[in-house]
Design a protein around this motif. Structure first.
Motif, mmCIF file in Angstrom:
data_model
loop_
_atom_site.group_PDB
_atom_site.id
_atom_site.type_symbol
_atom_site.label_atom_id
_atom_site.label_comp_id
_atom_site.label_asym_id
_atom_site.label_seq_id
_atom_site.Cartn_x
_atom_site.Cartn_y
_atom_site.Cartn_z
ATOM 1 N N ASP A 52 32.432 40.415 26.795
ATOM 2 C CA ASP A 52 31.954 39.058 27.045
ATOM 3 C C ASP A 52 32.688 38.380 28.198
ATOM 4 O O ASP A 52 32.208 37.378 28.738
ATOM 5 N N ASN A 53 33.853 38.908 28.548
ATOM 6 C CA ASN A 53 34.689 38.263 29.561
ATOM 7 C C ASN A 53 34.808 39.030 30.866
ATOM 8 O O ASN A 53 35.013 38.426 31.919
ATOM 9 N N ILE A 54 34.693 40.350 30.811
ATOM 10 C CA ILE A 54 35.201 41.174 31.903
ATOM 11 C C ILE A 54 34.476 40.949 33.230
ATOM 12 O O ILE A 54 35.121 40.890 34.289
ATOM 13 N N GLU A 55 33.180 40.809 33.223
ATOM 14 C CA GLU A 55 32.476 40.664 34.500
ATOM 15 C C GLU A 55 32.880 39.378 35.210
ATOM 16 O O GLU A 55 33.215 39.393 36.404
ATOM 17 N N LYS A 56 32.870 38.273 34.502
ATOM 18 C CA LYS A 56 33.251 37.002 35.132
ATOM 19 C C LYS A 56 34.715 37.035 35.572
ATOM 20 O O LYS A 56 35.063 36.527 36.653
ATOM 21 N N ASP A 107 35.955 36.434 39.376
ATOM 22 C CA ASP A 107 36.855 35.320 39.687
ATOM 23 C C ASP A 107 38.122 35.799 40.388
ATOM 24 O O ASP A 107 38.656 35.113 41.270
ATOM 25 N N VAL A 108 38.632 36.963 39.997
ATOM 26 C CA VAL A 108 39.806 37.511 40.683
ATOM 27 C C VAL A 108 39.468 37.824 42.131
ATOM 28 O O VAL A 108 40.209 37.464 43.060
ATOM 29 N N PHE A 109 38.343 38.472 42.368
ATOM 30 C CA PHE A 109 37.951 38.805 43.739
ATOM 31 C C PHE A 109 37.665 37.554 44.569
ATOM 32 O O PHE A 109 37.901 37.535 45.777
#
Length: 242
Positions: free
Chosen positions: A15-19, A23-25
């Motif tokens: 549920d979190n990993i894609e966003k 956001d890091v990139f």
């Protein structure tokens, strides 16, 4: 320009990993990310694989492990992976947005200005926590204070998992000899860094408790940290390598 790697260890973070990755990139466009997934039942790794194929084949990497082997062992595996590939800076952060990627530029800037380890700190001026109950606050703040007193460290947040190291630190402190997991892993890496004379800086962060998924913290991890801190103090001289 520093060659930068961020390690994100995952277990059931679909549920979190894609966003989080996006956001890091966005915050640090030239960074590389290594996701270390402990065979998440929710197939977190499949989302990462898709993003690698479709968007970031050169900057995003995945290490799949056989099962839930622990946060400390994940970071050690990530440190070794990064050192083998000649990264100048290796950091780690959580996947659940408790560590906001917006702080990464400041952390990397501190490293560029002469510091060797940067700690994202909840307990310096400008830092704090959001959405924590009283018990969680006592465990976290109390654990840091306990370690600070027993180990004689001049830092306020010793249990946080938002950190960035220069490679020379990881090459010096004996990462393959680290014994701790959870809270005490964070204490041990900072303690060994300090004992070996490296420069450490805390920068303030606001830590927001996860909205999705479950916290990885447990009473057993906290109890382990209490005992490990005492062992670290007794073995202080063996930690000095420089």
């Amino acid at each position: 320009m520093m060659k930068k790697l961020i390690i994100i260890a995952t277990y059931n973070e679909k549920d979190n990993i894609e966003k989080m990755l996006m956001d890091v990139f966005t915050s640090v466009p030239d960074v590389n990310i290594l996701v270390i997934d402990d065979n998440s039942p929710d197939k977190t790794h499949e989302i990462v694989e898709k993003i690698i194929t479709e968007r970031y084949p050169d900057q995003l990497h995945l290490m799949k492990r056989s099962g839930k082997l622990g946060l400390g062992t994940a970071y050690i595996a990530g440190f070794n992976w990064g050192l083998e590939r000649d990264y100048d800076v290796i950091g780690h952060m959580d996947a659940d947005f408790s560590h906001n990627p917006k702080y990464l530029p400041s952390m990397f800037e501190a490293l560029a200005n002469g510091y060797d380890l940067v700690l994202g700190s909840r307990y310096v001026k400008g830092g704090g926590v959001v959405n924590w109950g009283l018990k969680r606050k006592i465990i976290s703040r109390g654990g840091s204070l306990y370690a600070k007193i027993i180990l004689g460290l001049p830092f306020n947040d010793l249990t946080g998992g938002f950190k960035c190291f220069k490679r020379k630190v990881l090459e010096t402190i004996g990462i393959n000899e680290l014994k701790s997991t959870g809270y005490s892993f964070q204490i041990e890496t900072t303690y060994k860094t300090y004992l070996n004379g490296f420069k450490i800086k805390e920068i303030p962060i606001i830590f927001e408790d996860r909205v999705l998924g479950q916290s990885k913290m447990s009473g057993s991890i906290f109890k382990e940290a209490l005992l490990m801190v005492l062992r670290m103090r007794l073995n202080k001289n063996s930690f000095i390598r420089k």
